[in-house]
Motif scaffolding. Structure first.
Motif, PDB file in Angstrom:
ATOM      1  N   SER A  52       6.978  92.082  76.049  1.00 54.46           N
ATOM      2  CA  SER A  52       6.861  92.839  74.803  1.00 54.46           C
ATOM      3  C   SER A  52       5.563  93.642  74.760  1.00 54.46           C
ATOM      4  N   ALA A  53       4.577  93.210  75.561  1.00 52.20           N
ATOM      5  CA  ALA A  53       3.313  93.927  75.674  1.00 52.20           C
ATOM      6  C   ALA A  53       2.753  93.712  77.076  1.00 52.20           C
ATOM      7  N   VAL A  54       2.032  94.714  77.580  1.00 56.44           N
ATOM      8  CA  VAL A  54       1.388  94.618  78.887  1.00 56.44           C
ATOM      9  C   VAL A  54      -0.089  94.956  78.704  1.00 56.44           C
ATOM     10  N   HIS A  55      -0.949  94.049  79.112  1.00 58.26           N
ATOM     11  CA  HIS A  55      -2.398  94.216  78.911  1.00 58.26           C
ATOM     12  C   HIS A  55      -2.710  94.474  77.432  1.00 58.26           C
ATOM     13  N   GLY A  56      -1.932  93.874  76.548  1.00 56.45           N
ATOM     14  CA  GLY A  56      -2.162  94.014  75.121  1.00 56.45           C
ATOM     15  C   GLY A  56      -1.628  95.301  74.523  1.00 56.45           C
ATOM     16  N   VAL A  57      -0.910  96.100  75.317  1.00 55.98           N
ATOM     17  CA  VAL A  57      -0.352  97.364  74.829  1.00 55.98           C
ATOM     18  C   VAL A  57       1.149  97.170  74.607  1.00 55.98           C
ATOM     19  N   LEU A  58       1.643  97.579  73.441  1.00 53.88           N
ATOM     20  CA  LEU A  58       3.058  97.463  73.121  1.00 53.88           C
ATOM     21  C   LEU A  58       3.909  98.103  74.203  1.00 53.88           C
ATOM     22  N   ALA A  59       4.909  97.344  74.704  1.00 52.75           N
ATOM     23  CA  ALA A  59       5.763  97.837  75.771  1.00 52.75           C
ATOM     24  C   ALA A  59       7.125  98.243  75.225  1.00 52.75           C
ATOM     25  N   TYR A  60       7.829  99.061  76.004  1.00 49.77           N
ATOM     26  CA  TYR A  60       9.151  99.556  75.627  1.00 49.77           C
ATOM     27  C   TYR A  60      10.168  99.058  76.644  1.00 49.77           C
ATOM     28  N   PRO A  61      11.353  98.650  76.176  1.00 52.93           N
ATOM     29  CA  PRO A  61      12.314  98.002  77.077  1.00 52.93           C
ATOM     30  C   PRO A  61      12.911  98.936  78.131  1.00 52.93           C
ATOM     31  N   ASP A  62      13.010 100.212  77.801  1.00 53.31           N
ATOM     32  CA  ASP A  62      13.558 101.160  78.772  1.00 53.31           C
ATOM     33  C   ASP A  62      13.008 102.550  78.483  1.00 53.31           C
ATOM     34  N   ILE A  63      13.313 103.490  79.353  1.00 49.06           N
ATOM     35  CA  ILE A  63      12.769 104.848  79.251  1.00 49.06           C
ATOM     36  C   ILE A  63      13.269 105.540  77.983  1.00 49.06           C
ATOM     37  N   ALA A  64      14.520 105.305  77.627  1.00 52.52           N
ATOM     38  CA  ALA A  64      15.085 105.951  76.440  1.00 52.52           C
ATOM     39  C   ALA A  64      14.372 105.523  75.163  1.00 52.52           C
ATOM     40  N   ALA A  65      13.727 104.351  75.180  1.00 52.28           N
ATOM     41  CA  ALA A  65      13.068 103.831  73.984  1.00 52.28           C
ATOM     42  C   ALA A  65      11.663 104.387  73.783  1.00 52.28           C
ATOM     43  N   LEU A  66      11.165 105.163  74.740  1.00 49.79           N
ATOM     44  CA  LEU A  66       9.813 105.711  74.603  1.00 49.79           C
ATOM     45  C   LEU A  66       9.703 106.575  73.348  1.00 49.79           C
ATOM     46  N   PRO A  67       8.593 106.478  72.606  1.00 49.82           N
ATOM     47  CA  PRO A  67       8.458 107.212  71.343  1.00 49.82           C
ATOM     48  C   PRO A  67       8.242 108.708  71.533  1.00 49.82           C
ATOM     49  N   LYS A  68       7.809 109.112  72.731  1.00 53.24           N
ATOM     50  CA  LYS A  68       7.617 110.525  73.018  1.00 53.24           C
ATOM     51  C   LYS A  68       7.832 110.766  74.512  1.00 53.24           C
ATOM     52  N   VAL A  69       8.038 112.006  74.857  1.00 53.30           N
ATOM     53  CA  VAL A  69       8.230 112.354  76.274  1.00 53.30           C
ATOM     54  C   VAL A  69       6.874 112.314  76.972  1.00 53.30           C
ATOM     55  N   PRO A  70       6.703 111.467  77.986  1.00 51.21           N
ATOM     56  CA  PRO A  70       5.404 111.411  78.667  1.00 51.21           C
ATOM     57  C   PRO A  70       5.211 112.650  79.552  1.00 51.21           C
ATOM     58  N   ASP A  71       3.967 113.115  79.648  1.00 50.93           N
ATOM     59  CA  ASP A  71       3.668 114.214  80.570  1.00 50.93           C
ATOM     60  C   ASP A  71       3.728 113.743  82.018  1.00 50.93           C
ATOM     61  N   LEU A  72       3.432 112.464  82.232  1.00 51.51           N
ATOM     62  CA  LEU A  72       3.407 111.905  83.583  1.00 51.51           C
ATOM     63  C   LEU A  72       3.971 110.498  83.550  1.00 51.51           C
ATOM     64  N   ALA A  73       4.848 110.190  84.512  1.00 50.74           N
ATOM     65  CA  ALA A  73       5.373 108.833  84.653  1.00 50.74           C
ATOM     66  C   ALA A  73       4.921 108.268  85.993  1.00 50.74           C
ATOM     67  N   VAL A  74       4.405 107.038  85.980  1.00 51.83           N
ATOM     68  CA  VAL A  74       4.033 106.341  87.204  1.00 51.83           C
ATOM     69  C   VAL A  74       5.092 105.270  87.451  1.00 51.83           C
ATOM     70  N   ILE A  75       5.864 105.426  88.530  1.00 52.74           N
ATOM     71  CA  ILE A  75       6.994 104.522  88.800  1.00 52.74           C
ATOM     72  C   ILE A  75       6.521 103.420  89.738  1.00 52.74           C
ATOM     73  N   CYS A  76       6.491 102.192  89.247  1.00 48.59           N
ATOM     74  CA  CYS A  76       5.967 101.050  90.008  1.00 48.59           C
ATOM     75  C   CYS A  76       7.077 100.093  90.428  1.00 48.59           C
ATOM     76  N   THR A  77       8.318 100.488  90.307  1.00 48.55           N
ATOM     77  CA  THR A  77       9.451  99.611  90.639  1.00 48.55           C
ATOM     78  C   THR A  77       9.822  99.773  92.112  1.00 48.55           C
ATOM     79  N   ASN A  78      10.768  98.932  92.563  1.00 50.95           N
ATOM     80  CA  ASN A  78      11.140  98.978  93.980  1.00 50.95           C
ATOM     81  C   ASN A  78      12.017 100.187  94.279  1.00 50.95           C
ATOM     82  N   LYS A  79      12.177 100.466  95.559  1.00 54.03           N
ATOM     83  CA  LYS A  79      12.816 101.706  96.005  1.00 54.03           C
ATOM     84  C   LYS A  79      14.281 101.827  95.575  1.00 54.03           C
ATOM     85  N   ASN A  80      14.949 100.711  95.329  1.00 53.18           N
ATOM     86  CA  ASN A  80      16.373 100.774  94.998  1.00 53.18           C
ATOM     87  C   ASN A  80      16.623 101.234  93.563  1.00 53.18           C
ATOM     88  N   THR A  81      15.570 101.297  92.754  1.00 54.15           N
ATOM     89  CA  THR A  81      15.737 101.705  91.350  1.00 54.15           C
ATOM     90  C   THR A  81      15.389 103.170  91.114  1.00 54.15           C
TER      91      THR A  81
END
Length: 890
Positions: A52-81
């Motif tokens: 629900s939070a990462v490093h004390g920052v409110l987290a979002y369950p998926d990309i569609a739930a983001l409150p605004k369009v980010p200028d930059l996304a850092v993708i830290c998931t595995n290659k199959n995703t």
């Protein structure tokens, strides 16, 4: 390439971390930590379905739930995703993403690139560390440390090297304007970054770590443009066969010979270093303290004889030069160095020298006219701490204006005793090194950089060999051979093509049987050379396929039979097409050379020069990239001499280097003109009495297949197709053509011919006459990114420039700026319209959308011409200028 998308990528106002995590071993944990600790001012939005939070920052369950369009996304998931995430980001409207994941197969990379293109998402990576932009507090990486703000831009394909550089820079208190890990360069590549950093005011130097370059033409074009304005320093891995294979596995790109990369870096005006140690040293000399040396001679001041000798050895072994001290300087030094009355370079003031004596010697050298570069070596002394000597150096230098003093470097030897002294020098921007060898190596980087920069601006001699070239006839011959399914052309056929480029081959007859060889030899006259014709055997002399000095018909026939039997036993599957016979050429006193053309992955054709012999490899030759002019040919010959593959032998006559340059330029033109030639070897070439005679030639031809993603040549040649004859209003004939490097002298005369009023209209002020460096930049242009058309006539046997129109395209090739000026005494002849029409048509061919220019209100002739050509005219009252804009139809 696109400068606009890189600008957007490097100026994010918000960041989303896809795959953010609270598990310390995950990339998503490190990236979130770095973003939060870096001081980034914008929103940081972690995306994870498990927290629900990462490093004390409110987290979002998926990309569609983001409150605004980010200028930059850092993708830290595995290659199959990755494909699913790119699709979701694209649907959301996010235009920039960093992909950390590694280990993608070629199929996965292809699919990822296709998805990113389809959804209009710009990618950095995969297989990368991330991105650091210190001046905005952005650390979108999984690095172990931070980067301080500074003036260096660093680009690396290796994430591990990134970590090493960051660690070193932190220790040396060196900062960065941008720190970019590009990984596999699936999307963002070196050329776009070089264009961006080359124009970036915050960046004073660019450092590169390269495993592989896919778009060579884009790279050399961008690197050359950047190197004109700031130092560009590169490490390129894969020097050995095993290293090249490892680099290929690492990045997935095809590797070319390391010697070809050397030629690339020199041609672009860059500096290549061998390893990280050299990169660190070069960074301190070129990147942190950029200075183009005026001369290459070095003066050494030392308080220890041994270190001075070590420095001299290192200098001479690396082809450096010691400065010669004048009698006046030596006499002055002798007065302050009591132990010596024969002071020379290196200047040894001995180990018992207190700071006062050191200061006296230093002041003499700093004011000596012949001392332009000075290395100060200091070994620990019991008389005073090393730090005191460093303070003395700083204080002495501060008394002399920067413009009046030499380039100064220091070497404080030792560790504990020397550390504080080196810190004093660093704090006062004086380059400092741990060892004499390191200091001299760094100085030689400056020398190499100076030489490479001279390549960019040296004016080539004119070459009048055009009359020896018949492109149409040579192309017709090649087409005939291809239509007959002949790809391997031995001497008797290759010589027909070469003759149309002024390359003389020895008369060659062909026989298909030993008996025919006997008859041909009688007709030629003895002695003769007998050579096997076989496309299956690369080096015939190594298998007995070449026999010289045959003196009678029976010997020729018997030798031919023996040759067939030997080849049948050794190479039973070899295709034998017959024999070639030549009358023996007089070789006494002649130099024997070898010129070859090879086609390299990514690079296309390259030219090799060496001495005659068997099995020409890159280690046995100097390498150049076509096209060549007389200067570049001269550099190729010099490189062959330096490498030891072309020796000045003790012979009655030296090789005529001017004519060898002319021969190399004609070979280069053959490469440019004939895309169906994939390989060629001229070996040996007899050089004697200023003539060059080819004794053996082979050419390989294959129908060239045009590729949409890559040009055949890695450097765009002179656009000969844009040359045309025109008639002026006074009924005289003139030539309208792109400018050439050889036009510098004529362009200088043209500049001098402009009256005060015309210069004011063109340059918006009273500028002095252009110097050599400025004229070189105007005449030695990259035809891929700018164009200058001139109209010229012959006048008293020389070319006279009557007018010039220049258009410079942005890296996106969408917008161009133009400027036109006509010789003051040739106005009113329609030159302006001719030049502007040529510039507009060129922009249309390049796909430019908008052409724009500015002029002064009093330049009514230019304004009226622009209006007639369809430009929209507007007034800029704030700047007091007239804007001219033309939108081109797609």
């Amino acid at each position: 390439m696109s400068l606009k998308r890189i600008s957007q990528f490097f100026n994010p106002a918000s960041v989303a971390v896809i795959g953010a995590s609270n598990t310390s071993t995950r990339a998503g944990f490190v990236v979130m930590r770095n973003l939060l600790q870096g001081g980034f001012k914008g929103p940081i939005m972690p995306v994870t379905p498990t927290h629900s939070a990462v490093h004390g920052v409110l987290a979002y369950p998926d990309i569609a739930a983001l409150p605004k369009v980010p200028d930059l996304a850092v993708i830290c998931t595995n290659k199959n995703t990755l494909l699913s995430i790119i699709e979701q980001l694209g649907q959301l409207g996010c235009k920039s993403a960093i992909v950390i994941a590694d280990g993608l197969s070629l199929c996965q990379k292809t699919a990822l690139k296709h998805a990113a293109n389809h959804h209009n998402v710009t990618l950095l990576g995969p297989n990368c560390l991330g991105l650091l932009i210190p001046h905005i507090g952005l650390n979108a990486s999984f690095s172990h440390t931070v980067a301080a703000p500074g003036k260096l831009a660093f680009i690396s394909q290796s994430a591990a090297v990134c970590s090493t550089i960051l660690d070193w820079a932190k220790n040396k208190e060196i900062g960065f304007s941008y720190f970019v890990s590009v990984g596999d360069c699936l999307d963002i590549d070196f050329d776009e970054l070089l264009d961006f950093f080359g124009r970036d005011a915050k960046t004073k130097a660019i450092l590169l770590y390269i495993d592989n370059i896919e778009d060579i033409r884009g790279f050399i074009s961008a690197a050359r443009a950047a190197a004109f304005s700031k130092p560009v320093i590169a490490i390129k891995t894969g020097k050995t066969g095993a290293g090249a294979l490892a680099a290929e596995i690492h990045t997935g790109g095809k590797q070319s010979s390391d010697a070809v990369y050397d030629a690339l870096f020199q041609r672009a005006g860059m500096l290549r270093v061998s390893d990280l140690r050299e990169l660190f040293a070069a960074t301190q000399t070129l990147a942190i303290h950029p200075k183009l040396l005026k001369v290459e001679q070095l003066t050494i001041l030392t308080n220890g004889g041994g270190p001075g000798v070590m420095a001299v050895d290192e200098l001479i072994l690396n082809s450096g030069k010691l400065a010669q001290l004048s009698e006046q300087t030596r006499a002055a030094l002798n007065k302050v160095i009591p132990q010596s009355d024969t002071t020379s370079n290196p200047v040894d003031i001995f180990g018992d020298s207190a700071p006062a004596r050191y200061r006296q010697a230093l002041e003499i050298l700093l004011r000596a006219e012949e001392v332009k570069n000075l290395l100060i070596i200091h070994t620990p002394s019991a008389l005073a701490p090393s730090e005191d000597y460093a303070d003395m150096i700083v204080q002495t230098l501060q008394k002399i204006p920067k413009m009046a003093r030499p380039y100064v470097m220091t070497n404080f030897m030792g560790e504990d005793a020397a550390y504080a002294a080196r810190r004093v020098c660093s704090n006062h921007t004086i380059p400092t090194y741990r060892t004499p060898e390191g200091a001299v190596g760094a100085f030689m980087h400056l020398v190499s950089y100076r030489r490479n920069q001279k390549h960019l601006t040296q004016t080539p001699e004119s070459n009048t060999d055009d009359a020896k070239i018949n492109k149409t006839a040579a192309t017709s011959l090649i087409n005939e051979f291809l239509e007959e399914d002949q790809s391997y052309l031995p001497t008797h056929q290759a010589s027909q093509i070469l003759s149309h480029y002024g390359v003389e081959c020895i008369k060659t007859e062909v026989a298909y049987t030993p008996t025919e060889a006997r008859e041909q030899a009688i007709e030629l006259g003895f002695p003769v050379a007998l050579k096997l014709i076989s496309p299956s055997i690369a080096s015939k002399s190594e298998v007995g396929g070449v026999v010289l000095n045959l003196n009678d018909a029976n010997e020729v026939e018997q030798t031919a039979f023996a040759m067939l039997i030997r080849i049948k036993n050794t190479y039973p599957d070899a295709v034998i097409e017959g024999f070639s016979l030549q009358k023996m050429a007089p070789r006494a006193g002649a130099n024997e050379l070898r010129i070859a053309i090879k086609t390299e992955p990514n690079f296309g054709p390259v030219i090799l020069l060496g001495e005659a012999g068997n099995g020409l490899e890159y280690a046995q030759a100097a390498v150049a990239l076509p096209p060549l002019n007389m200067n570049l040919a001269k550099y190729l010959i010099a490189a062959a001499n330096d490498k030891g593959v072309l020796k000045d032998r003790i012979l009655p006559e030296k090789v005529d280097k001017y004519r060898l340059c002319a021969l190399l330029t004609r070979i280069s033109q053959l490469v440019v003109d004939q895309p169906d030639i994939s390989a060629m070897e001229l070996n040996p070439i007899l050089a004697s009495n200023g003539q060059f005679l080819v004794l053996d030639a082979t050419i390989t031809v294959n129908r060239y297949q045009t590729r949409s993603d890559r040009k055949r040549l890695c450097i765009r040649p002179y656009p000969i197709d844009l040359v045309e004859e025109v008639t002026l209003k006074n009924n005289t004939r003139a030539t309208l053509r792109p400018i050439r490097p050889e036009d510098e002298k004529a362009h200088q005369e043209f500049d001098q011919s402009l009256n005060k009023e015309d210069r004011y209209k063109r340059f918006f002020g009273e500028l002095p006459q252009f110097n050599h460096d400025q004229l070189a930049k105007m005449t030695q242009i990259d035809y891929d990114r700018e164009m200058a058309f001139i109209v010229c006539q012959r006048f008293e046997g020389k070319s006279r420039t009557l007018g010039v129109a220049r258009v410079i395209m942005d890296p996106d090739n969408l917008h161009a700026e133009f400027a036109t000026v006509v010789r003051s005494d040739y106005q009113g002849l329609g030159l302006g319209r001719l030049l502007m029409s040529a510039a507009i048509n060129h922009c249309k061919r390049q796909g430019v959308e908008v052409i724009e220019g500015i002029t002064l209100p009093e330049n009514t002739g230019m304004i009226e011409l622009a209006r007639k050509l369809g430009f929209t005219i507007s007034r800029d009252f704030e700047e007091g200028s007239i804007n001219m804009l033309l939108k081109l139809k797609k």
